[in-house]
Write a protein that holds these residues in place. Structure first.
Motif, PDB file in Angstrom:
ATOM      1  N   VAL A   1       0.814  -1.222   0.000  1.00 37.42           N
ATOM      2  CA  VAL A   1       0.000   0.000   0.000  1.00 37.42           C
ATOM      3  C   VAL A   1       0.849   1.274   0.000  1.00 37.42           C
ATOM      4  O   VAL A   1       0.574   2.194  -0.779  1.00 37.42           O
ATOM      5  N   PRO A   2       1.893   1.389   0.834  1.00 33.58           N
ATOM      6  CA  PRO A   2       2.686   2.632   0.795  1.00 33.58           C
ATOM      7  C   PRO A   2       3.271   2.922  -0.586  1.00 33.58           C
ATOM      8  O   PRO A   2       3.274   4.068  -1.034  1.00 33.58           O
ATOM      9  N   ALA A   3       3.727   1.885  -1.278  1.00 30.13           N
ATOM     10  CA  ALA A   3       4.290   2.090  -2.618  1.00 30.13           C
ATOM     11  C   ALA A   3       3.199   2.511  -3.598  1.00 30.13           C
ATOM     12  O   ALA A   3       3.410   3.403  -4.423  1.00 30.13           O
ATOM     13  N   PHE A   4       2.023   1.893  -3.520  1.00 27.45           N
ATOM     14  CA  PHE A   4       0.914   2.275  -4.389  1.00 27.45           C
ATOM     15  C   PHE A   4       0.529   3.730  -4.160  1.00 27.45           C
ATOM     16  O   PHE A   4       0.290   4.477  -5.106  1.00 27.45           O
ATOM     17  N   LYS A   5       0.452   4.152  -2.917  1.00 24.35           N
ATOM     18  CA  LYS A   5       0.090   5.543  -2.609  1.00 24.35           C
ATOM     19  C   LYS A   5       1.134   6.511  -3.143  1.00 24.35           C
ATOM     20  O   LYS A   5       0.804   7.566  -3.666  1.00 24.35           O
ATOM     21  N   TRP A   6       2.389   6.164  -3.007  1.00 24.94           N
ATOM     22  CA  TRP A   6       3.454   7.035  -3.482  1.00 24.94           C
ATOM     23  C   TRP A   6       3.390   7.157  -5.004  1.00 24.94           C
ATOM     24  O   TRP A   6       3.462   8.259  -5.556  1.00 24.94           O
ATOM     25  N   ILE A   7       3.227   6.041  -5.693  1.00 30.91           N
ATOM     26  CA  ILE A   7       3.159   6.045  -7.155  1.00 30.91           C
ATOM     27  C   ILE A   7       1.912   6.785  -7.638  1.00 30.91           C
ATOM     28  O   ILE A   7       1.959   7.537  -8.609  1.00 30.91           O
ATOM     29  N   ASP A   8       0.799   6.594  -6.941  1.00 25.82           N
ATOM     30  CA  ASP A   8      -0.476   7.182  -7.345  1.00 25.82           C
ATOM     31  C   ASP A   8      -0.429   8.710  -7.409  1.00 25.82           C
ATOM     32  O   ASP A   8      -1.096   9.318  -8.239  1.00 25.82           O
ATOM     33  N   GLN A   9       0.396   9.321  -6.566  1.00 24.70           N
ATOM     34  CA  GLN A   9       0.455  10.783  -6.571  1.00 24.70           C
ATOM     35  C   GLN A   9       1.024  11.341  -7.870  1.00 24.70           C
ATOM     36  O   GLN A   9       0.840  12.511  -8.179  1.00 24.70           O
ATOM     37  N   TYR A  10       1.686  10.505  -8.648  1.00 26.34           N
ATOM     38  CA  TYR A  10       2.279  10.954  -9.909  1.00 26.34           C
ATOM     39  C   TYR A  10       1.445  10.590 -11.128  1.00 26.34           C
ATOM     40  O   TYR A  10       1.813  10.918 -12.251  1.00 26.34           O
ATOM     41  N   LYS A  11       0.311   9.950 -10.930  1.00 27.39           N
ATOM     42  CA  LYS A  11      -0.516   9.485 -12.041  1.00 27.39           C
ATOM     43  C   LYS A  11      -0.925  10.633 -12.969  1.00 27.39           C
ATOM     44  O   LYS A  11      -0.801  10.528 -14.186  1.00 27.39           O
TER      45      LYS A  11
END
Length: 99
Positions: A74-84
């Protein structure tokens, strides 16, 4: 040494192992059969994933069963999601040709 999720997913083999184990839990030997690298190399990858909490390895008799623990991603998904949105903008942007 406790590793973090970003270190674990940085390696393409480990990302592939995560994908493999997301489909089904399997023992270490069955994981290794999917790769053309040594069994000790697979064990090192599994150790890193386990240290990060991305997978769990449970002994069942003589076997070690590997299972994905998706909540640790989840932390990695949240971090990546901010750059979508940024990536969408870059993809749709066509550079102006130089004259």
């Amino acid at each position: 040494m406790r590793r973090d999720v970003y270190q674990a997913i940085a390696d393409p083999v480990r990302r592939d192992i995560i994908k493999l184990l997301a489909e089904q839990s399997m023992n270490v030997n069955n994981v290794a059969k999917n790769y053309e690298i040594s069994r000790p190399a697979i064990s090192r990858h599994l150790k890193i994933l386990n240290e990060c909490g991305i997978i769990s390895i449970n002994k069942k008799g003589r076997e070690r069963l590997c299972k994905v623990e998706p909540k640790m991603l989840v932390p990695a998904f949240k971090w990546i999601d901010q750059y979508k949105e940024l990536w969408k903008e870059k993809k749709n942007h066509t550079p102006t040709p130089l004259k």
